[in-house]
Scaffold this motif. Structure first.
Motif, PDB file in Angstrom:
ATOM      1  N   LEU A   8      25.484  46.165  41.129  1.00 45.24           N
ATOM      2  CA  LEU A   8      25.395  44.942  41.924  1.00 45.24           C
ATOM      3  C   LEU A   8      24.369  45.074  43.050  1.00 45.24           C
ATOM      4  O   LEU A   8      23.624  44.139  43.333  1.00 45.24           O
ATOM      5  CB  LEU A   8      26.763  44.593  42.503  1.00 45.24           C
ATOM      6  CG  LEU A   8      27.772  43.936  41.562  1.00 45.24           C
ATOM      7  CD1 LEU A   8      29.096  43.729  42.277  1.00 45.24           C
ATOM      8  CD2 LEU A   8      27.247  42.613  41.039  1.00 45.24           C
ATOM      9  N   ASP A  38      28.228  39.244  37.020  1.00 43.46           N
ATOM     10  CA  ASP A  38      27.714  39.899  38.228  1.00 43.46           C
ATOM     11  C   ASP A  38      27.157  38.871  39.218  1.00 43.46           C
ATOM     12  O   ASP A  38      27.395  38.971  40.433  1.00 43.46           O
ATOM     13  CB  ASP A  38      26.622  40.908  37.862  1.00 43.46           C
ATOM     14  CG  ASP A  38      27.170  42.111  37.100  1.00 43.46           C
ATOM     15  OD1 ASP A  38      28.372  42.399  37.253  1.00 43.46           O
ATOM     16  OD2 ASP A  38      26.397  42.747  36.360  1.00 43.46           O
ATOM     17  N   LEU A  77      28.472  38.031  43.044  1.00 43.37           N
ATOM     18  CA  LEU A  77      27.605  38.004  44.227  1.00 43.37           C
ATOM     19  C   LEU A  77      27.780  36.694  44.989  1.00 43.37           C
ATOM     20  O   LEU A  77      27.859  36.688  46.223  1.00 43.37           O
ATOM     21  CB  LEU A  77      26.133  38.177  43.819  1.00 43.37           C
ATOM     22  CG  LEU A  77      25.694  39.587  43.395  1.00 43.37           C
ATOM     23  CD1 LEU A  77      24.290  39.554  42.810  1.00 43.37           C
ATOM     24  CD2 LEU A  77      25.756  40.559  44.577  1.00 43.37           C
TER      25      LEU A  77
END
Length: 327
Positions: free
Chosen positions: A11, A52, A56
């Motif tokens: 990440l 992902d 975020l």
């Protein structure tokens, strides 16, 4: 990097890629992002990448997206500084004479890196090289650091002070005996950094150029109480001073042609009160620290600006003009 560790920091790396390489005009598609991650040993497919990105966004990193054909493309638009803001900062660094050539390049690179790589290229590509004579004292940034520390902690500061001789070599004042001062403010004025200090000898503010200092240090002793009191009047002082030359403060009445109204506002501020004297001229009263640089500033306007009072200042101005004419 092991597979286990690479997945743990995926990440972080994904966000760094997006931050450095994307903006609204230069997004990266799902396939491009997966390929970039694969090139550094991080496995990622379309489904996990989507997860992902969603993660975020859940943590307020705000990754934007839109469709390019049948494929999703991602970018980061929100940045600490906008392009116009970065452009102004970069131009200010480029124009500042007290920042050396080497340090200017380092600062410009750091400022440009706050944007995406593509925009950084544009920012540096659009730079105009000013006809600016840069100083050579590389220690100025260390000087500013020490002086700022002294100011924050109300401590005295000390340094060696020098001028440059006809060969550009340092010529120290007081035979290199250290100056010990009560700092009141760091001021950027007319392309130079100055340290404003309270002088017990003159019971007034004195100024030193930071680029003319060597071996700056923070002292253990605290500044005097008068120095702290003087700090409160710094803003008034900087409005009255000409090029950091000190002098007696006087109320000066100026008469000037109307085409110089902008000049008066630029020098004394847009709150300056003025009145129309006749069809061609205006009058204003301003507080000025009388110094040679004030007379030099006034002289450039010739008969378009003149002093109406005080009489003592009119006489001094005439005497200076006569001395120049005598050669």
């Amino acid at each position: 990097m092991s597979k286990k560790n690479s997945q743990k920091i995926k990440l972080l790396i994904l966000y760094e890629i997006l931050k450095q390489e994307t903006d609204e005009q230069h997004p990266l598609t799902t396939n491009q992002l997966c390929e970039k991650l694969a090139n550094i040993g991080i496995t990622c497919d379309r489904r996990t990448l989507s997860n992902d990105i969603r993660l975020l966004n859940e943590y307020d990193y705000e990754v934007m997206s839109f469709m390019i054909g049948h494929e999703k493309a991602y970018y980061i638009e929100d940045r600490s500084f906008s392009i116009p803001e970065l452009k102004i900062l970069i131009d200010a660094v480029q124009a500042a004479t007290f920042i050396t050539e080497k340090k200017s390049k380092e600062l410009i690179d750091k400022l440009a890196s706050l944007s995406s790589n593509k925009r950084a290229e544009v920012l540096k590509g659009n730079m105009v090289c000013f006809n600016t004579i840069k100083h050579s004292n590389e220690s100025i940034f260390y000087n500013v650091g020490f002086l700022n520390e002294a100011l924050q902690n109300n401590k005295k500061a000390s340094f060696c002070y020098f001028d440059l001789d006809e060969n550009g070599k340092k010529k120290y004042r007081r035979n290199k005996e250290r100056y010990i001062v009560d700092p009141t403010a760091l001021v950027y004025n007319d392309d130079n950094y100055y340290l404003m200090c309270y002088s017990t000898k003159y019971d007034d503010i004195v100024n030193y150029r930071v680029d003319r200092m060597d071996d700056v240090a923070v002292e253990e002793d605290e500044v005097s109480s008068k120095s702290i009191i003087k700090t409160d009047s710094i803003s008034n002082y900087t409005e009255q001073v000409f090029k950091m030359y000190g002098g007696p403060i006087k109320d000066v009445v100026l008469q000037f042609d109307k085409n110089l109204i902008g000049v008066i506002y630029d020098k004394f501020g847009e709150e300056t009160k003025m009145m129309v004297h006749n069809e061609e001229t205006c009058i204003t009263t301003v507080k000025i620290q009388v110094s040679p640089t004030f007379f030099g500033w006034l002289f450039q306007f010739g008969d378009q600006m003149r002093i109406l009072s005080p009489e003592s200042l009119i006489r001094e101005y005439k005497e200076r003009a006569e001395m120049v004419c005598k050669g």
